[in-house]
Design a protein around this motif. Structure first.
Motif, mmCIF file in Angstrom:
data_model
loop_
_atom_site.group_PDB
_atom_site.id
_atom_site.type_symbol
_atom_site.label_atom_id
_atom_site.label_comp_id
_atom_site.label_asym_id
_atom_site.label_seq_id
_atom_site.Cartn_x
_atom_site.Cartn_y
_atom_site.Cartn_z
ATOM 1 N N VAL A 144 0.845 -1.198 0.000
ATOM 2 C CA VAL A 144 0.000 0.000 0.000
ATOM 3 C C VAL A 144 0.884 1.253 0.000
ATOM 4 N N GLN A 145 1.946 1.228 0.805
ATOM 5 C CA GLN A 145 2.822 2.394 0.900
ATOM 6 C C GLN A 145 3.555 2.692 -0.409
ATOM 7 N N THR A 146 3.692 1.713 -1.267
ATOM 8 C CA THR A 146 4.354 1.912 -2.561
ATOM 9 C C THR A 146 3.611 2.934 -3.418
ATOM 10 N N LEU A 147 2.330 3.115 -3.150
ATOM 11 C CA LEU A 147 1.556 4.112 -3.890
ATOM 12 C C LEU A 147 2.131 5.514 -3.718
ATOM 13 N N ILE A 148 2.709 5.797 -2.557
ATOM 14 C CA ILE A 148 3.216 7.146 -2.284
ATOM 15 C C ILE A 148 4.413 7.485 -3.175
ATOM 16 N N PRO A 149 5.461 6.664 -3.236
ATOM 17 C CA PRO A 149 6.551 7.043 -4.150
ATOM 18 C C PRO A 149 6.158 7.013 -5.628
ATOM 19 N N ILE A 150 5.215 6.149 -5.995
ATOM 20 C CA ILE A 150 4.761 6.150 -7.399
ATOM 21 C C ILE A 150 4.106 7.487 -7.730
ATOM 22 N N GLY A 151 3.177 7.917 -6.878
ATOM 23 C CA GLY A 151 2.510 9.203 -7.107
ATOM 24 C C GLY A 151 3.460 10.375 -7.024
ATOM 25 N N ALA A 152 4.401 10.319 -6.071
ATOM 26 C CA ALA A 152 5.385 11.394 -5.938
ATOM 27 C C ALA A 152 6.284 11.457 -7.168
ATOM 28 N N GLY A 153 6.623 10.300 -7.722
ATOM 29 C CA GLY A 153 7.432 10.270 -8.942
ATOM 30 C C GLY A 153 6.712 10.901 -10.119
ATOM 31 N N LEU A 154 5.435 10.595 -10.251
ATOM 32 C CA LEU A 154 4.637 11.213 -11.324
ATOM 33 C C LEU A 154 4.555 12.727 -11.140
ATOM 34 N N LEU A 155 4.316 13.155 -9.901
ATOM 35 C CA LEU A 155 4.225 14.580 -9.604
ATOM 36 C C LEU A 155 5.561 15.277 -9.873
ATOM 37 N N LEU A 156 6.648 14.651 -9.469
ATOM 38 C CA LEU A 156 7.977 15.219 -9.708
ATOM 39 C C LEU A 156 8.260 15.322 -11.207
ATOM 40 N N ALA A 157 7.938 14.287 -11.949
ATOM 41 C CA ALA A 157 8.161 14.315 -13.399
ATOM 42 C C ALA A 157 7.371 15.445 -14.055
ATOM 43 N N ALA A 158 6.107 15.614 -13.653
ATOM 44 C CA ALA A 158 5.278 16.680 -14.233
ATOM 45 C C ALA A 158 5.851 18.057 -13.913
ATOM 46 N N ALA A 159 6.262 18.268 -12.665
ATOM 47 C CA ALA A 159 6.817 19.570 -12.279
ATOM 48 C C ALA A 159 8.139 19.844 -12.994
ATOM 49 N N LEU A 160 9.000 18.825 -13.086
ATOM 50 C CA LEU A 160 10.280 19.022 -13.781
ATOM 51 C C LEU A 160 10.074 19.313 -15.266
ATOM 52 N N ALA A 161 9.111 18.644 -15.887
ATOM 53 C CA ALA A 161 8.824 18.922 -17.300
ATOM 54 C C ALA A 161 8.361 20.368 -17.471
ATOM 55 N N GLN A 162 7.547 20.855 -16.548
ATOM 56 C CA GLN A 162 7.102 22.249 -16.634
ATOM 57 C C GLN A 162 8.275 23.207 -16.451
ATOM 58 N N ILE A 163 9.173 22.886 -15.526
ATOM 59 C CA ILE A 163 10.344 23.741 -15.306
ATOM 60 C C ILE A 163 11.212 23.788 -16.565
ATOM 61 N N ILE A 164 11.431 22.628 -17.174
ATOM 62 C CA ILE A 164 12.245 22.562 -18.388
ATOM 63 C C ILE A 164 11.627 23.400 -19.501
ATOM 64 N N VAL A 165 10.339 23.246 -19.703
ATOM 65 C CA VAL A 165 9.649 23.980 -20.772
ATOM 66 C C VAL A 165 9.674 25.486 -20.495
ATOM 67 N N LEU A 166 9.370 25.873 -19.271
ATOM 68 C CA LEU A 166 9.381 27.297 -18.928
ATOM 69 C C LEU A 166 10.793 27.878 -19.046
ATOM 70 N N ALA A 167 11.813 27.107 -18.657
ATOM 71 C CA ALA A 167 13.197 27.577 -18.761
ATOM 72 C C ALA A 167 13.620 27.766 -20.215
ATOM 73 N N CYS A 168 12.996 27.032 -21.130
ATOM 74 C CA CYS A 168 13.288 27.200 -22.569
ATOM 75 C C CYS A 168 12.533 28.379 -23.174
ATOM 76 N N GLY A 169 11.743 29.058 -22.349
ATOM 77 C CA GLY A 169 11.016 30.228 -22.834
ATOM 78 C C GLY A 169 9.738 29.910 -23.579
ATOM 79 N N ILE A 170 9.207 28.708 -23.405
ATOM 80 C CA ILE A 170 7.958 28.336 -24.065
ATOM 81 C C ILE A 170 6.918 27.990 -23.010
ATOM 82 N N GLU A 171 5.682 27.964 -23.433
ATOM 83 C CA GLU A 171 4.574 27.679 -22.524
ATOM 84 C C GLU A 171 4.344 26.181 -22.415
ATOM 85 N N PRO A 172 4.128 25.683 -21.196
ATOM 86 C CA PRO A 172 3.763 24.276 -21.061
ATOM 87 C C PRO A 172 2.424 24.012 -21.739
#
Length: 189
Positions: A144-172
């Motif tokens: 059951v606890q494995t759900l937490i790192p899976i969800g956190a990994g998805l959330l981290l990936a989404a936030a990092l992708a937004q940071i990368i896109v914004l840092a390139c000067g484009i809109e997510p």
């Protein structure tokens, strides 16, 4: 508005597309867990009130499914920029200020998700090490606890992708349904 061209922009969009697919898969799994939770709760009500045979294991499983729903959907919610925001303030900022606030917000989410990922993995490892079980026969708590790192990994990936896109000067890219209405970045203000 046309996007700037270049290898960095193409790479950022590629990362964003890959993360979007992962986040959509997470959202699909979240929806599925919500549906299963609904079915189980309905069955529990039937067993308890119509057959007089309560099934306590369903209460535990339903609670786990709610955790699964939240954790699986967190990345897609971030990707769509549907988390709570203070648009009353950010709408009054100049475009550069809005971009900076979005970058700061995504960075804050990334840091929080990274901490949640690290601590979730530590919790799973500890629970496996000492062999803690749930109230449901044969189900170790680390499953059951494995759900937490899976969800956190998805959330981290989404936030990092937004940071990368914004840092390139484009809109997510937001949800495709909004992007098709001609709104830059898929945002409806």
């Amino acid at each position: 508005m046309d996007e700037p061209r270049g290898a960095a922009t193409r790479a950022a969009r590629l990362v964003e597309t890959g993360v979007a697919l992962l986040c959509r898969l997470g959202a699909l799994l979240g929806a599925l867990t919500g549906l299963i939770c609904f079915v189980l709760v309905c069955a529990s009500v039937g067993w308890r009130y119509f057959l007089g045979q309560p099934q306590p294991w369903i209460d535990h499983v339903a609670a786990w499914l709610v955790v699964a729903l939240v954790m699986f959907a967190a990345g897609e919610t971030q990707r769509r920029e549907e988390h709570i925001g203070v648009e009353v303030l950010t709408a009054r900022l100049a475009p550069s200020g809005r971009r900076a606030s979005r970058l700061f917000g995504s960075a804050a989410v990334a840091v929080t998700a990274a901490i949640l990922l690290w601590e979730g993995l530590s919790t799973v490892a500890f629970s496996r090490m000492i062999g803690i079980a749930t109230n449901v026969e044969g189900v170790p708590i680390w499953w059951v606890q494995t759900l937490i790192p899976i969800g956190a990994g998805l959330l981290l990936a989404a936030a990092l992708a937004q940071i990368i896109v914004l840092a390139c000067g484009i809109e997510p890219r937001g949800p495709e349904s909004k992007a098709h209405h001609g709104v830059p970045g898929g945002r409806v203000e």
